[in-house]
Design a protein around this motif. Structure first.
Motif, PDB file in Angstrom:
ATOM      1  N   ILE A  29       0.692  -1.276   0.091  1.00 47.82           N
ATOM      2  CA  ILE A  29       0.099  -0.101  -0.032  1.00 47.82           C
ATOM      3  C   ILE A  29       1.050   1.252  -0.106  1.00 47.82           C
ATOM      4  N   SER A  72       2.306   2.159  -3.070  1.00 44.73           N
ATOM      5  CA  SER A  72       1.209   2.483  -4.243  1.00 44.73           C
ATOM      6  C   SER A  72       1.226   1.331  -5.330  1.00 44.73           C
ATOM      7  N   MET A 117      -0.805  -1.261  -4.296  1.00 45.95           N
ATOM      8  CA  MET A 117      -2.151  -1.888  -4.024  1.00 45.95           C
ATOM      9  C   MET A 117      -3.037  -0.930  -3.354  1.00 45.95           C
ATOM     10  N   LYS A 118      -4.307  -1.124  -3.694  1.00 40.99           N
ATOM     11  CA  LYS A 118      -5.285  -0.054  -3.200  1.00 40.99           C
ATOM     12  C   LYS A 118      -5.720  -0.563  -1.676  1.00 40.99           C
ATOM     13  N   ILE A 119      -6.105   0.587  -0.932  1.00 41.77           N
ATOM     14  CA  ILE A 119      -6.506   0.106   0.326  1.00 41.77           C
ATOM     15  C   ILE A 119      -7.802  -0.761   0.530  1.00 41.77           C
ATOM     16  N   GLU A 120      -8.979  -0.448  -0.747  1.00 38.69           N
ATOM     17  CA  GLU A 120      -9.932  -1.169  -0.836  1.00 38.69           C
ATOM     18  C   GLU A 120      -9.722  -2.858  -0.934  1.00 38.69           C
ATOM     19  N   SER A 121      -8.530  -2.901  -1.695  1.00 39.54           N
ATOM     20  CA  SER A 121      -8.184  -4.478  -1.986  1.00 39.54           C
ATOM     21  C   SER A 121      -7.727  -5.174  -0.968  1.00 39.54           C
ATOM     22  N   SER A 122      -6.928  -4.233   0.049  1.00 35.29           N
ATOM     23  CA  SER A 122      -6.129  -4.909   0.964  1.00 35.29           C
ATOM     24  C   SER A 122      -7.210  -5.330   2.136  1.00 35.29           C
TER      25      SER A 122
END
Length: 110
Positions: free
Chosen positions: A15, A18, A20-25
């Protein structure tokens, strides 16, 4: 317990970089939390295996992981399909705009 902590650290690093998106994590943090809980309270999975009728708690863990993997794969397939559709629409719109620009340039030169 260590695996869940290492997983969280790895996701946080992705994250911050940048990648990985927070929503995906969120699902990965949830997964790490569940693994942490099962390592702290192993009787929960033992009781669940007995309740469901699975021969071994380890088999139940594998079964749960398989279901999670299938669900994640399906979710990613849906997202990929949506992205491919959006790319096709954008490609068509760009082609139309280029054609309009070329036709506008040709009419100005005549």
């Amino acid at each position: 317990m260590g695996v869940s902590l290492l997983s969280c650290i790895y996701v946080i690093r992705k994250i911050r970089k940048s990648k990985m998106k927070i929503e995906s994590s969120i699902s990965w943090f949830f997964f790490a939390f569940v693994i942490f809980l099962l390592s702290v309270f192993p009787n929960v999975i033992i009781a669940a295996a007995d309740l469901i009728g699975v021969q071994s708690p380890t088999n139940l863990v594998y079964l749960i992981m398989i279901f999670i993997t299938i669900g994640t794969t399906f979710s990613l397939s849906v997202k990929l399909s949506m992205q491919e559709h959006k790319i096709n629409i954008l490609t068509e719109e760009i082609a139309i705009l280029r054609k309009q620009i070329e036709e506008g340039d040709n009419s100005n030169h005549e």
